[in-house]
Design a protein around this motif. Structure first.
Motif: not given
Length: 144
Positions: A82-92, A103-117
């Motif tokens: 996870l890249d914690l700095e990408t955290a964003s608040f989201w309501v939908n 209805v979604e109420i959440q914090w979303m955090v993006s990241g990347h896989k640690t392996t290629e494939g």
């Protein structure tokens, strides 16, 4: 709860829903659902009235509340860094009456896989804003 398994990591992803992890947000979700004329600003105000511990202005507090052991366990068991700095608040609000309430109420955090494939290299996690509970990890998280 839904859990997926993979060849490379014990868990490819999981998702938890229901009153055990989302009970504190139910009143706000119902209020948002009951007002189809509202847009995102009104949705966010409804969430703020419910007094989440980690509202849109508490990004740093949310990030500090996530134990390092959780971040390590997610990386170890799912391969999602996870890249914690990408955290964003989201309501939908997804859909309208007479559909089932979604209805979604959440914090979303993006990241990347640690392996290629094969497949996408992106992944992510979602946390609920009332207590910071982990809702899901795995598949890519769409940006708001």
């Amino acid at each position: 709860m839904s859990v997926g398994f993979s060849d490379k990591f014990p868990i490819s992803g999981f998702q938890a829903r229901g009153s055990f992890v989302e009970a504190k947000g139910q009143a706000a979700k119902q209020e948002i659902w009951d007002h189809p004329e509202w847009g995102r600003p009104e949705w966010t105000e409804a969430v703020l009235r419910a007094k989440p511990q980690f509202g849109p202005a508490q990004k740093q507090e949310l990030l500090q509340s996530i134990p390092e052991q959780t971040i390590k366990a997610l990386r170890e068991f799912t391969g999602c860094e996870l890249d914690l700095e990408t955290a964003s608040f989201w309501v939908n609000r997804l859909g309208n009456k007479p559909d089932p309430m979604r209805v979604e109420i959440q914090w979303m955090v993006s990241g990347h896989k640690t392996t290629e494939g094969a497949g996408p290299n992106s992944c992510g996690a979602m946390f609920e804003p009332f207590e910071g509970k982990l809702l899901s990890v795995g598949a890519p998280v769409a940006a708001p």
